[in-house]
Motif scaffolding. Structure first.
Motif, PDB file in Angstrom:
ATOM      1  N   MET A 120       0.825  -1.203   0.000  1.00 27.45           N
ATOM      2  CA  MET A 120       0.000   0.000   0.000  1.00 27.45           C
ATOM      3  C   MET A 120       0.862   1.258   0.000  1.00 27.45           C
ATOM      4  SD  MET A 120      -3.017   1.104  -0.037  1.00 27.45           S
ATOM      5  CE  MET A 120      -3.734   2.683   0.168  1.00 27.45           C
ATOM      6  N   PHE A 121       1.991   1.214   0.722  1.00 28.49           N
ATOM      7  CA  PHE A 121       2.847   2.387   0.775  1.00 28.49           C
ATOM      8  C   PHE A 121       3.682   2.548  -0.493  1.00 28.49           C
ATOM      9  CE2 PHE A 121       6.656   4.738   2.118  1.00 28.49           C
ATOM     10  CZ  PHE A 121       6.034   5.893   2.578  1.00 28.49           C
TER      11      PHE A 121
ATOM     12  N   ILE B 272     -15.198   6.432  -2.055  1.00 22.62           N
ATOM     13  CA  ILE B 272     -14.888   5.378  -3.021  1.00 22.62           C
ATOM     14  C   ILE B 272     -14.914   4.032  -2.301  1.00 22.62           C
ATOM     15  CG2 ILE B 272     -13.193   4.526  -4.703  1.00 22.62           C
ATOM     16  CD1 ILE B 272     -14.333   7.350  -5.321  1.00 22.62           C
ATOM     17  N   SER B 273     -15.624   3.079  -2.863  1.00 24.52           N
ATOM     18  CA  SER B 273     -15.756   1.790  -2.181  1.00 24.52           C
ATOM     19  C   SER B 273     -14.923   0.673  -2.808  1.00 24.52           C
ATOM     20  CB  SER B 273     -17.226   1.366  -2.142  1.00 24.52           C
ATOM     21  OG  SER B 273     -17.731   1.277  -3.462  1.00 24.52           O
ATOM     22  N   THR B 274     -14.392   0.886  -3.997  1.00 22.22           N
ATOM     23  CA  THR B 274     -13.594  -0.142  -4.663  1.00 22.22           C
ATOM     24  C   THR B 274     -12.130  -0.021  -4.218  1.00 22.22           C
ATOM     25  OG1 THR B 274     -15.050   0.088  -6.583  1.00 22.22           O
ATOM     26  CG2 THR B 274     -12.981  -1.117  -6.915  1.00 22.22           C
ATOM     27  N   PRO B 275     -11.575  -1.069  -3.598  1.00 24.47           N
ATOM     28  CA  PRO B 275     -10.211  -0.983  -3.058  1.00 24.47           C
ATOM     29  C   PRO B 275      -9.150  -0.558  -4.086  1.00 24.47           C
ATOM     30  CG  PRO B 275     -11.286  -2.944  -2.227  1.00 24.47           C
ATOM     31  CD  PRO B 275     -12.196  -2.358  -3.255  1.00 24.47           C
TER      32      PRO B 275
ATOM     33  N   LEU C  68      -5.492   3.705  -6.262  1.00 25.50           N
ATOM     34  CA  LEU C  68      -5.160   4.591  -7.377  1.00 25.50           C
ATOM     35  C   LEU C  68      -5.340   6.060  -6.978  1.00 25.50           C
ATOM     36  CD1 LEU C  68      -4.436   4.999 -10.381  1.00 25.50           C
ATOM     37  CD2 LEU C  68      -6.893   4.892 -10.847  1.00 25.50           C
ATOM     38  N   ILE C  69      -6.461   6.377  -6.361  1.00 23.36           N
ATOM     39  CA  ILE C  69      -6.730   7.757  -5.959  1.00 23.36           C
ATOM     40  C   ILE C  69      -5.729   8.218  -4.906  1.00 23.36           C
ATOM     41  CG2 ILE C  69      -8.387   9.205  -4.690  1.00 23.36           C
ATOM     42  CD1 ILE C  69     -10.583   7.851  -6.297  1.00 23.36           C
TER      43      ILE C  69
END
Length: 167
Positions: free
Chosen positions: A1-2, A55-58, A63-64
């Motif tokens: 994630m980082f 936003i609910s899509t992981p 991306l965001i």
């Protein structure tokens, strides 16, 4: 994630620095390159971070977050260049040192503020959502203030009355 936000941030820092330097040598406006471009980047970052909790899509969240972080990170080398451009040569190193020290305060305040927001929320998820929105709102407001008030040519004239700002 980082890793993803860091990779996007690094890429945008390099791209914005190289592009800015090339455009300055071709006569582009220092205000556009040193104020408008970074401010718009921070504004984009702020809006994306503010919208992130909706936003609910992981994968879209990653991306965001990556793009938002990247646009915020691209500001650092551009601000260093703006400081070097504005300050008298004898004061540049000290001014950059103070600027970096002020930026480091964020590293002390942000975790505490985020923890306080998360602790005050009904759930950790709501707390983090609120923390992202607060960060996005603060970034957006600061970007707009910079767009309104920052002017390297004016500031350089005040600090270095006999220097001429290129371009």
């Amino acid at each position: 994630m980082f890793a993803f936000p860091s990779i996007v941030g690094l890429a945008l820092m390099l791209l914005s620095s190289i592009t800015s330097d090339r455009m300055i040598t071709k006569g582009a406006s220092p205000r556009v390159l040193r104020v408008v471009v970074p401010s718009v980047g921070v504004l984009i970052s702020g809006v994306l971070l503010f919208l992130l909790p909706s936003i609910s899509t992981p994968m879209v969240c990653v991306l965001i977050l990556s793009v938002g972080y990247g646009f915020a990170a691209m500001v650092f080398p551009l601000l260093n260049a703006a400081i070097a451009e504005i300050c008298p040569p004898r004061q540049t190193a000290g001014t950059l040192g103070v600027f970096l020290a002020i930026m480091a305060i964020g590293g002390l305040v942000a975790p505490y503020a985020t923890g306080a927001i998360v602790d005050a929320a009904a759930t950790p998820a709501e707390g983090y959502a609120t923390a992202f929105q607060v960060l996005g709102l603060v970034a957006s407001v600061c970007a707009v203030l910079a767009l309104i008030f920052a002017n390297p040519a004016r500031d350089r004239t005040r600090l270095r009355p006999h220097a001429v700002l290129t371009a």
